[in-house]
Each structure stands twice: as C-alpha cells, then as structure tokens.
Design a protein around this motif. Structure first.
Motif, PDB file in Angstrom:
ATOM      1  N   HIS A  78       2.089 -12.260  -0.383  1.00  0.00           N
ATOM      2  CA  HIS A  78       0.627 -12.297  -0.308  1.00  0.00           C
ATOM      3  C   HIS A  78       0.026 -11.116  -1.073  1.00  0.00           C
ATOM      4  O   HIS A  78       0.749 -10.246  -1.558  1.00  0.00           O
ATOM      5  CB  HIS A  78       0.141 -12.322   1.153  1.00  0.00           C
ATOM      6  N   ALA A  79      -1.285 -11.087  -1.151  1.00  0.00           N
ATOM      7  CA  ALA A  79      -1.984 -10.008  -1.869  1.00  0.00           C
ATOM      8  C   ALA A  79      -1.622  -8.641  -1.286  1.00  0.00           C
ATOM      9  O   ALA A  79      -1.262  -8.516  -0.110  1.00  0.00           O
ATOM     10  CB  ALA A  79      -3.493 -10.223  -1.798  1.00  0.00           C
ATOM     11  N   THR A  80      -1.720  -7.639  -2.101  1.00  0.00           N
ATOM     12  CA  THR A  80      -1.345  -6.282  -1.723  1.00  0.00           C
ATOM     13  C   THR A  80      -2.360  -5.676  -0.761  1.00  0.00           C
ATOM     14  O   THR A  80      -3.564  -5.703  -1.010  1.00  0.00           O
ATOM     15  CB  THR A  80      -1.226  -5.406  -2.976  1.00  0.00           C
ATOM     16  N   ASP A  81      -1.853  -5.117   0.318  1.00  0.00           N
ATOM     17  CA  ASP A  81      -2.684  -4.466   1.332  1.00  0.00           C
ATOM     18  C   ASP A  81      -3.088  -3.075   0.837  1.00  0.00           C
ATOM     19  O   ASP A  81      -2.326  -2.411   0.125  1.00  0.00           O
ATOM     20  CB  ASP A  81      -1.893  -4.346   2.635  1.00  0.00           C
ATOM     21  N   THR A  82      -4.253  -2.628   1.234  1.00  0.00           N
ATOM     22  CA  THR A  82      -4.734  -1.307   0.807  1.00  0.00           C
ATOM     23  C   THR A  82      -4.998  -0.368   1.991  1.00  0.00           C
ATOM     24  O   THR A  82      -5.423   0.763   1.785  1.00  0.00           O
ATOM     25  CB  THR A  82      -6.035  -1.456  -0.012  1.00  0.00           C
ATOM     26  N   HIS A  83      -4.748  -0.800   3.212  1.00  0.00           N
ATOM     27  CA  HIS A  83      -5.056   0.000   4.400  1.00  0.00           C
ATOM     28  C   HIS A  83      -3.969   1.038   4.679  1.00  0.00           C
ATOM     29  O   HIS A  83      -2.775   0.761   4.464  1.00  0.00           O
ATOM     30  CB  HIS A  83      -5.209  -0.913   5.623  1.00  0.00           C
ATOM     31  N   PRO A  84      -4.351   2.228   5.177  1.00  0.00           N
ATOM     32  CA  PRO A  84      -3.359   3.247   5.520  1.00  0.00           C
ATOM     33  C   PRO A  84      -2.287   2.676   6.449  1.00  0.00           C
ATOM     34  O   PRO A  84      -2.578   1.901   7.348  1.00  0.00           O
ATOM     35  CB  PRO A  84      -4.187   4.320   6.237  1.00  0.00           C
ATOM     36  N   GLY A  85      -1.053   3.056   6.197  1.00  0.00           N
ATOM     37  CA  GLY A  85       0.067   2.560   6.984  1.00  0.00           C
ATOM     38  C   GLY A  85       0.600   1.231   6.478  1.00  0.00           C
ATOM     39  O   GLY A  85       1.698   0.821   6.843  1.00  0.00           O
ATOM     40  N   HIS A  86      -0.181   0.536   5.655  1.00  0.00           N
ATOM     41  CA  HIS A  86       0.234  -0.741   5.076  1.00  0.00           C
ATOM     42  C   HIS A  86      -0.002  -0.788   3.566  1.00  0.00           C
ATOM     43  O   HIS A  86       0.316  -1.780   2.930  1.00  0.00           O
ATOM     44  CB  HIS A  86      -0.521  -1.903   5.730  1.00  0.00           C
ATOM     45  N   ALA A  87      -0.593   0.259   3.014  1.00  0.00           N
ATOM     46  CA  ALA A  87      -0.963   0.271   1.594  1.00  0.00           C
ATOM     47  C   ALA A  87       0.251  -0.045   0.724  1.00  0.00           C
ATOM     48  O   ALA A  87       1.345   0.467   0.944  1.00  0.00           O
ATOM     49  CB  ALA A  87      -1.555   1.619   1.194  1.00  0.00           C
ATOM     50  N   GLY A  88       0.040  -0.929  -0.248  1.00  0.00           N
ATOM     51  CA  GLY A  88       1.089  -1.292  -1.184  1.00  0.00           C
ATOM     52  C   GLY A  88       1.997  -2.404  -0.707  1.00  0.00           C
ATOM     53  O   GLY A  88       2.788  -2.924  -1.486  1.00  0.00           O
ATOM     54  N   THR A  89       1.892  -2.781   0.566  1.00  0.00           N
ATOM     55  CA  THR A  89       2.752  -3.858   1.057  1.00  0.00           C
ATOM     56  C   THR A  89       2.139  -5.211   0.722  1.00  0.00           C
ATOM     57  O   THR A  89       0.926  -5.356   0.662  1.00  0.00           O
ATOM     58  CB  THR A  89       2.984  -3.758   2.587  1.00  0.00           C
ATOM     59  N   ALA A  90       3.000  -6.192   0.490  1.00  0.00           N
ATOM     60  CA  ALA A  90       2.531  -7.537   0.132  1.00  0.00           C
ATOM     61  C   ALA A  90       3.450  -8.616   0.700  1.00  0.00           C
ATOM     62  O   ALA A  90       3.554  -9.698   0.159  1.00  0.00           O
ATOM     63  CB  ALA A  90       2.414  -7.660  -1.385  1.00  0.00           C
ATOM     64  N   GLY A  91       4.122  -8.297   1.778  1.00  0.00           N
ATOM     65  CA  GLY A  91       4.972  -9.287   2.426  1.00  0.00           C
ATOM     66  C   GLY A  91       6.324  -9.432   1.762  1.00  0.00           C
ATOM     67  O   GLY A  91       6.757  -8.601   0.963  1.00  0.00           O
ATOM     68  N   ALA A  92       6.970 -10.527   2.105  1.00  0.00           N
ATOM     69  CA  ALA A  92       8.340 -10.784   1.647  1.00  0.00           C
ATOM     70  C   ALA A  92       8.443 -10.821   0.126  1.00  0.00           C
ATOM     71  O   ALA A  92       7.485 -11.166  -0.568  1.00  0.00           O
ATOM     72  CB  ALA A  92       8.829 -12.111   2.229  1.00  0.00           C
ATOM     73  N   ARG A  93       9.613 -10.488  -0.360  1.00  0.00           N
ATOM     74  CA  ARG A  93       9.909 -10.578  -1.791  1.00  0.00           C
ATOM     75  C   ARG A  93      10.366 -12.007  -2.071  1.00  0.00           C
ATOM     76  O   ARG A  93      11.428 -12.424  -1.612  1.00  0.00           O
ATOM     77  CB  ARG A  93      10.974  -9.568  -2.180  1.00  0.00           C
ATOM     78  N   LEU A  94       9.558 -12.745  -2.837  1.00  0.00           N
ATOM     79  CA  LEU A  94       9.835 -14.155  -3.087  1.00  0.00           C
ATOM     80  C   LEU A  94      10.661 -14.395  -4.345  1.00  0.00           C
ATOM     81  O   LEU A  94      11.417 -15.354  -4.417  1.00  0.00           O
ATOM     82  CB  LEU A  94       8.522 -14.928  -3.203  1.00  0.00           C
ATOM     83  N   ALA A  95      10.475 -13.543  -5.357  1.00  0.00           N
ATOM     84  CA  ALA A  95      11.167 -13.719  -6.636  1.00  0.00           C
ATOM     85  C   ALA A  95      11.185 -12.387  -7.369  1.00  0.00           C
ATOM     86  O   ALA A  95      10.397 -11.482  -7.073  1.00  0.00           O
ATOM     87  CB  ALA A  95      10.471 -14.780  -7.477  1.00  0.00           C
ATOM     88  N   CYS A  96      12.069 -12.299  -8.372  1.00  0.00           N
ATOM     89  CA  CYS A  96      12.219 -11.051  -9.126  1.00  0.00           C
ATOM     90  C   CYS A  96      12.625 -11.384 -10.558  1.00  0.00           C
ATOM     91  O   CYS A  96      13.410 -12.316 -10.779  1.00  0.00           O
ATOM     92  CB  CYS A  96      13.293 -10.191  -8.467  1.00  0.00           C
ATOM     93  N   VAL A  97      12.084 -10.640 -11.513  1.00  0.00           N
ATOM     94  CA  VAL A  97      12.487 -10.773 -12.906  1.00  0.00           C
ATOM     95  C   VAL A  97      12.786  -9.390 -13.485  1.00  0.00           C
ATOM     96  O   VAL A  97      12.020  -8.445 -13.277  1.00  0.00           O
ATOM     97  CB  VAL A  97      11.415 -11.504 -13.760  1.00  0.00           C
ATOM     98  N   ASP A  98      13.913  -9.284 -14.157  1.00  0.00           N
ATOM     99  CA  ASP A  98      14.254  -8.023 -14.839  1.00  0.00           C
ATOM    100  C   ASP A  98      13.394  -7.876 -16.092  1.00  0.00           C
ATOM    101  O   ASP A  98      13.245  -8.824 -16.866  1.00  0.00           O
ATOM    102  CB  ASP A  98      15.728  -8.017 -15.261  1.00  0.00           C
ATOM    103  N   VAL A  99      12.852  -6.678 -16.266  1.00  0.00           N
ATOM    104  CA  VAL A  99      12.057  -6.365 -17.455  1.00  0.00           C
ATOM    105  C   VAL A  99      12.437  -4.952 -17.881  1.00  0.00           C
ATOM    106  O   VAL A  99      12.384  -4.034 -17.068  1.00  0.00           O
ATOM    107  CB  VAL A  99      10.530  -6.418 -17.165  1.00  0.00           C
ATOM    108  N   PRO A 100      12.790  -4.741 -19.137  1.00  0.00           N
ATOM    109  CA  PRO A 100      13.167  -3.394 -19.599  1.00  0.00           C
ATOM    110  C   PRO A 100      11.931  -2.523 -19.830  1.00  0.00           C
ATOM    111  O   PRO A 100      11.538  -2.236 -20.938  1.00  0.00           O
ATOM    112  CB  PRO A 100      13.901  -3.676 -20.905  1.00  0.00           C
TER     113      PRO A 100
END
Length: 189
Positions: A165-187
């Motif tokens: 989900h969208a990134t949280d901005t509240h203290p104690g949760h800032a930067g969190t966005a729930g489960a990791r659904l997918a990942c891509v390597d980028v150099p």
C-alpha cells in the motif's frame, strides 16, 4: 493502454527540464526492464513476485534512473499488467532481490537512520529516500517519478521493491508500506 518508455522520458523531462541526458557524462544511468517471475519459478531473482495476485507473473516492470546536472537523481518506475485500480508503495532498497521478500534489505537512505528499521520521519521521508508510490489504471498500468537532491553511494542501492500500500508518513510508521509484493534488481549504484 501500455505506458511506453517515451512516457517515462517525458515524465523525467518534466522533472529535469532536459530529458534523460544519456551519454552526457553526468554519471551512471541505470535501466531495468523485466517481466516478473514467480519466486518459486526463479533461480536468478532479477524480477520476482512474492504475491502473484497483486503482481502476476509475466507483468512488466521498468526502472530508469539518471543523475541530473544539479547533482540530484531522478528515478522513474513503470508497472504494467499488475493488479488494476490499486495503490502500491515502492522504494529503492539496499540489497538485491532474493528468494525471500526480506532479502532486499532496508530502504536506501541518503542520510542513514542509526535505528533500524527506520520509521522516524526525520529519516524515512521522500527527500531522504526514493518513494515511487503509484496507483494503477483499469489495465493494471501505472508510473511514478521521484526527484531528490543527492546521488546514490556506490554499492548501496540495488533494487526497487513494490509494496502492499501507499507509504505511511506518521511517526513510528514513516516509510512503511506493508508487505513486499515484488522486487526488481536495478544497478543504481
């Protein structure tokens, strides 16, 4: 409707006022264009999905990063064929993708938080990290562009992770966005 590389270039041109600037000597440019593969079907983990309902195998991801002449960095993310009409969070992470969602490590931060995981808004914010939150259209296509005033440190930024989900901005949760659904390597660095 598919989002093209031209759309990414146009988006980045708006941000930078000058387009991609490939080959201008401004620094390293990173590009990844991959189809997601279910983690169970992969042994390379270049672009993996951990949740095939949200990010189906075969859906596409494109990431373009380039240094700007002002000393900053521009990063664009395009997702195609993922779950339609949904908001995803997405961030640059420190490690490469792997068999486990946690293998990509923590978010890359320009000024690293001495406490991990980082949820302090002084560190976990879109000026200190690359946040690429996006909402897909009815076809499951979406894009985001981030612009920051710094460049990646060598060897410290290796992937982009799509989150629940969208990134949280509240203290104690800032930067969190729930489960990791997918990942891509980028150099990136």
């Amino acid at each position: 409707m598919s989002i093209s590389m031209a759309a990414v270039a146009a988006s980045m041109a708006v941000v930078t006022g000058g387009g991609l600037a490939v080959g201008t000597g401004q620094g390293t440019h990173a590009i990844a264009h991959e189809h997601f593969v279910a983690v169970a079907d992969s042994d390379t983990y270049r672009a993996v999905t951990y949740d095939t309902a949200a990010v189906p195998a075969g859906s596409q991801v494109t990431v373009v990063s380039h240094p700007a002449s002002d000393g900053g960095t521009r990063v664009a993310l395009i997702l195609e064929g993922v779950q339609p009409d949904r908001t995803f969070g997405a961030h640059v992470h420190r490690n490469r993708c792997g068999a486990s969602p946690g293998d990509s490590g923590s978010h890359y931060q320009n000024v690293p938080d001495p406490v991990t995981p980082s949820t302090d808004p002084a560190y976990a914010n879109p000026d200190n990290e690359i946040w690429l939150d996006l909402t897909t259209d009815g076809h499951g296509d979406g894009h985001a562009v981030a612009a920051v005033g710094w460049r990646f440190r060598a060897g410290e930024a290796a992937s982009v992770v799509v989150h629940e989900h969208a990134t949280d901005t509240h203290p104690g949760h800032a930067g969190t966005a729930g489960a990791r659904l997918a990942c891509v390597d980028v150099p990136l660095s």
